[in-house]
Design an enzyme around this catalytic site. Structure first.
Site, PDB file in Angstrom:
ATOM      1  N   ARG A   6       0.864  -1.171   0.000  1.00  0.00           N
ATOM      2  CA  ARG A   6       0.000   0.000   0.000  1.00  0.00           C
ATOM      3  C   ARG A   6       0.902   1.222   0.000  1.00  0.00           C
ATOM      4  NH1 ARG A   6      -2.405   4.005   1.826  1.00  0.00           N
ATOM      5  NH2 ARG A   6      -4.613   4.310   2.043  1.00  0.00           N
ATOM      6  N   ARG A  44      -0.105  -6.012   4.572  1.00  0.00           N
ATOM      7  CA  ARG A  44       0.502  -5.333   3.420  1.00  0.00           C
ATOM      8  C   ARG A  44       1.660  -4.456   3.892  1.00  0.00           C
ATOM      9  NH1 ARG A  44      -4.718  -2.176   1.318  1.00  0.00           N
ATOM     10  NH2 ARG A  44      -4.448  -1.481   3.446  1.00  0.00           N
ATOM     11  N   GLU A  54     -11.501   4.780  -3.361  1.00  0.00           N
ATOM     12  CA  GLU A  54     -11.791   3.358  -3.521  1.00  0.00           C
ATOM     13  C   GLU A  54     -12.327   3.139  -4.936  1.00  0.00           C
ATOM     14  OE1 GLU A  54     -11.020   1.129  -1.255  1.00  0.00           O
ATOM     15  OE2 GLU A  54     -10.443   2.607   0.236  1.00  0.00           O
TER      16      GLU A  54
END
Length: 194
Positions: free
Chosen positions: A80, A122, A88
């Protein structure tokens, strides 16, 4: 974490042994097994650690701030982009933000400087391609917000100022999502869609 037959027997013996020597022996085996499980180095492909660097090819762009990188050992890393938050995919400009990031890095070799690992496993990373800050490029193009809530904690002062200036310039020029008179930040959108 795989349990061997001897470890299984030791665990059973720990509770069923008739004398203290057998129980002590079983306890030692169980304790050593637990110690080895908790001190194993992650060996799964794409195991990410904070304060590390990974170089490889971007093989997937999930959205405007998430990529998958494949290193030379064929390990995949879900990353990320640090200090920014893009719309989004289901939000206005979400697909455009993904497309912009794809144009910058898809099938390109990049270096990821991983600052931390998030709760989803992540790597939260600063992405660099040809000495260009890709996270900053997303802001400059108008396809992300400077995520100041998190940036204040760990972003350097100079970088913080550069990111703020990039967002302000994109807003002033009505680039990307700033073409909308009142764009909804992704953190507010996520909150209202829970």
């Amino acid at each position: 974490m795989k349990i061997t037959q001897s470890q299984q027997r030791a665990f059973i013996r720990l509770f069923t042994a008739s004398n203290w020597k057998q129980r002590l022996s079983a306890l030692i085996i169980v304790a050593l097994a637990i110690w080895s499980w908790t001190n194993q180095t992650p060996s799964a492909p794409g195991a990410i650690t904070a304060n590390s660097t990974v170089t490889g090819e971007v093989v997937s762009v999930a959205d405007g701030d998430t990529i998958t990188l494949l290193d030379q050992d064929k390990k995949q890393y879900k990353l990320r982009l640090a200090y920014i938050d893009a719309p989004e995919k289901a939000m206005p400009f979400g697909q455009a933000a993904k497309q912009q990031l794809s144009e910058l890095v898809y099938r390109q070799e990049v270096t990821a400087h991983i600052d931390e690992v998030d709760r989803y496993g992540r790597g939260v990373a600063r992405i660099e391609k040809d000495q260009r800050d890709i996270n900053l490029a997303q802001l400059s193009a108008g396809y992300a917000w400077h995520y100041t809530q998190y940036a204040r904690k760990s972003q350097s002062g100079a970088d913080f100022a550069a990111y703020e200036a990039a967002q302000a310039a994109a807003q002033q020029q009505q680039k990307g999502l700033w073409a909308d008179a009142n764009p909804t930040p992704p953190w507010d959108w996520r909150k209202s869609n829970r």
